[in-house]
Design a protein around this motif. Structure first.
Motif, short mmCIF file in Angstrom:
data_model
loop_
_atom_site.label_atom_id
_atom_site.label_comp_id
_atom_site.label_asym_id
_atom_site.label_seq_id
_atom_site.Cartn_x
_atom_site.Cartn_y
_atom_site.Cartn_z
N CYS A 1 -7.70 -9.01 -3.93
CA CYS A 1 -8.34 -7.77 -4.37
C CYS A 1 -8.06 -7.59 -5.86
O CYS A 1 -6.92 -7.78 -6.30
N HIS B 1 -7.89 -4.95 -7.55
CA HIS B 1 -7.06 -3.77 -7.83
C HIS B 1 -5.61 -4.04 -7.37
O HIS B 1 -4.68 -4.03 -8.17
N ASN B 2 -5.49 -4.27 -6.08
CA ASN B 2 -4.20 -4.70 -5.48
C ASN B 2 -3.03 -3.76 -5.79
O ASN B 2 -1.90 -4.22 -5.91
N ARG B 3 -3.28 -2.46 -5.93
CA ARG B 3 -2.18 -1.56 -6.30
C ARG B 3 -2.04 -0.37 -5.36
O ARG B 3 -1.15 0.46 -5.57
N CYS B 4 -2.93 -0.20 -4.39
CA CYS B 4 -2.86 1.00 -3.55
C CYS B 4 -1.51 1.06 -2.84
O CYS B 4 -1.05 0.05 -2.27
N PHE C 1 -0.35 2.09 -0.13
CA PHE C 1 -0.20 1.89 1.32
C PHE C 1 -0.60 0.49 1.75
O PHE C 1 -0.47 0.13 2.91
N CYS C 2 -1.13 -0.32 0.83
CA CYS C 2 -1.82 -1.55 1.23
C CYS C 2 -1.04 -2.80 0.85
O CYS C 2 -0.61 -2.94 -0.30
N MET D 1 -2.43 -5.85 2.09
CA MET D 1 -3.34 -6.87 2.62
C MET D 1 -3.40 -8.12 1.73
O MET D 1 -3.41 -9.24 2.20
N TYR D 2 -3.47 -7.90 0.42
CA TYR D 2 -3.64 -9.04 -0.48
C TYR D 2 -2.46 -9.17 -1.45
O TYR D 2 -2.59 -9.76 -2.52
N GLU E 1 -10.59 6.41 1.50
CA GLU E 1 -9.17 6.68 1.85
C GLU E 1 -8.92 8.18 1.99
O GLU E 1 -8.54 8.64 3.05
N LYS F 1 -5.13 4.79 -6.23
CA LYS F 1 -6.38 4.17 -5.77
C LYS F 1 -7.19 3.59 -6.92
O LYS F 1 -8.02 2.68 -6.74
S1 SF4 Z 1 -6.78 -0.65 -0.23
FE1 SF4 Z 1 -5.92 -2.71 -0.64
S2 SF4 Z 1 -7.75 -3.99 -0.68
FE2 SF4 Z 1 -8.50 -1.89 -0.93
S3 SF4 Z 1 -8.54 -1.53 -3.15
FE3 SF4 Z 1 -6.55 -0.86 -2.47
S4 SF4 Z 1 -5.21 -2.63 -2.76
FE4 SF4 Z 1 -7.32 -3.40 -2.80
#
Ligand code: SF4
Length: 291
Positions: A25, A27-30, A32-33, A35-36, A131, A143
């Motif tokens: 991703c 962005h890769n900074r949320c 709660f996430c 995933m990547y 979200e 986000k």
């Molecule tokens: S939720 Fe995860 S996959 Fe989606 S934008 Fe945020 S960091 Fe990227």
């Protein structure tokens, strides 16, 4: 097929052929996430992607749906995406639906004309994570976009004829933001009026900022009962005629499916029944948190 790392896809893409157009991703900074978290973001070369499509054609006799992964495949330049979509059309004439994850930023950097070209070339729907509809909560979770930007991005996609599946995360505001998350998310979703609304429940994933905040006492998570109460507030506040609402993700305590606004009361009754059952007092759905 060639895949890099863990692959994620929406529940409704369970039977789709998944084509990795990007890795990770951008962005890769949320907060709660995760995933990547282990992937360095990059766009795959067109050559590699087209090779994958040819391999898939040789491997599968019938492909009804194709999902473009990873996190935000729509970040790819329009020319390259068009070439991928046109190749899909040529190699998989039976394919009825092409979808992708997209971020609000991906949609905002493309012109309406570009989005229309993508739609005409076969991009039928994008999955986008709202979200929360609260500007404050989006800032807290990093986000990277505002609610207003997300609403505008969705307007552009709709104007181009691209259908929208929007996810909202219940519990994202914690105990202090419970009402705010429900109220503001209902408001934003009612403005967007997407074809699909997907409700997920916050899970505290290992290694995320949110799980560290929880461990340190800075984030107070909702109890399962409060999660369902928040879902109830959200559903009660939605005014999105024709949107199909689903909470079929495994993180949810109550599985809802209905069409708004027609089935709103039926879904509220389902949530009330869950709240009255006493079963929500038990355990958190925690198995996801070890992923
Ligand atoms: S939720 Fe995860 S996959 Fe989606 S934008 Fe945020 S960091 Fe990227």
């Amino acid at each position: 097929m060639r895949y890099e790392g863990q692959i994620y896809r929406p529940p409704s893409e369970a039977y789709s052929y998944i084509l990795q157009v990007t890795i990770g991703c951008s962005h890769n900074r949320c907060a709660f996430c995760n995933m990547y978290a282990d992937k360095q973001f990059r766009i795959r070369s067109l050559k590699e992607v087209l090779e994958d499509l040819k391999m898939a054609r040789r491997a599968y006799r019938y492909v009804e749906r194709i999902f473009l992964a990873d996190g935000d495949a729509l970040i790819v330049k329009t020319d390259m995406l068009l070439e991928i979509l046109q190749t899909i059309r040529r190699l998989f004439p039976e394919c009825e639906r092409i979808t992708s994850y997209a971020s609000a930023r991906d949609l905002l950097i493309k012109s309406e004309e570009e989005l229309k070209l993508l739609q005409k070339a076969g991009l039928d729907m994008v999955y986008l994570g709202l979200e929360s509809g609260s500007e404050r909560i989006l800032k807290e979770i990093d986000k990277g976009v505002t609610v207003a930007e997300t609403v505008e991005a969705c307007r552009k996609a709709k104007a181009a004829g691209i259908r929208l599946s929007i996810t909202q995360i219940t519990g994202l505001g914690g105990q202090d933001g419970m009402e705010e998350n429900a109220r503001e998310s209902a408001r934003a979703l009612s403005l967007i009026k997407p074809e699909y609304i997907g409700i997920m429940t916050l899970t505290l994933r290992r290694g995320t900022k949110m799980s560290r905040d929880f461990e340190a006492g800075r984030f107070k998570r909702l109890t399962p009962k409060q999660i369902v109460e928040e879902m109830r507030m959200l559903v009660a506040g939605l005014d999105s005629e024709g949107s199909i609402l689903r909470s079929n993700h495994i993180s949810n305590y109550v599985q809802l499916r209905g069409t708004l606004n027609r089935d709103r009361q039926m879904m509220l009754d389902q949530l009330d029944a869950a709240l009255a059952s006493g079963k929500l007092e038990n355990e958190y759905i925690s198995y996801l948190e070890n992923l």
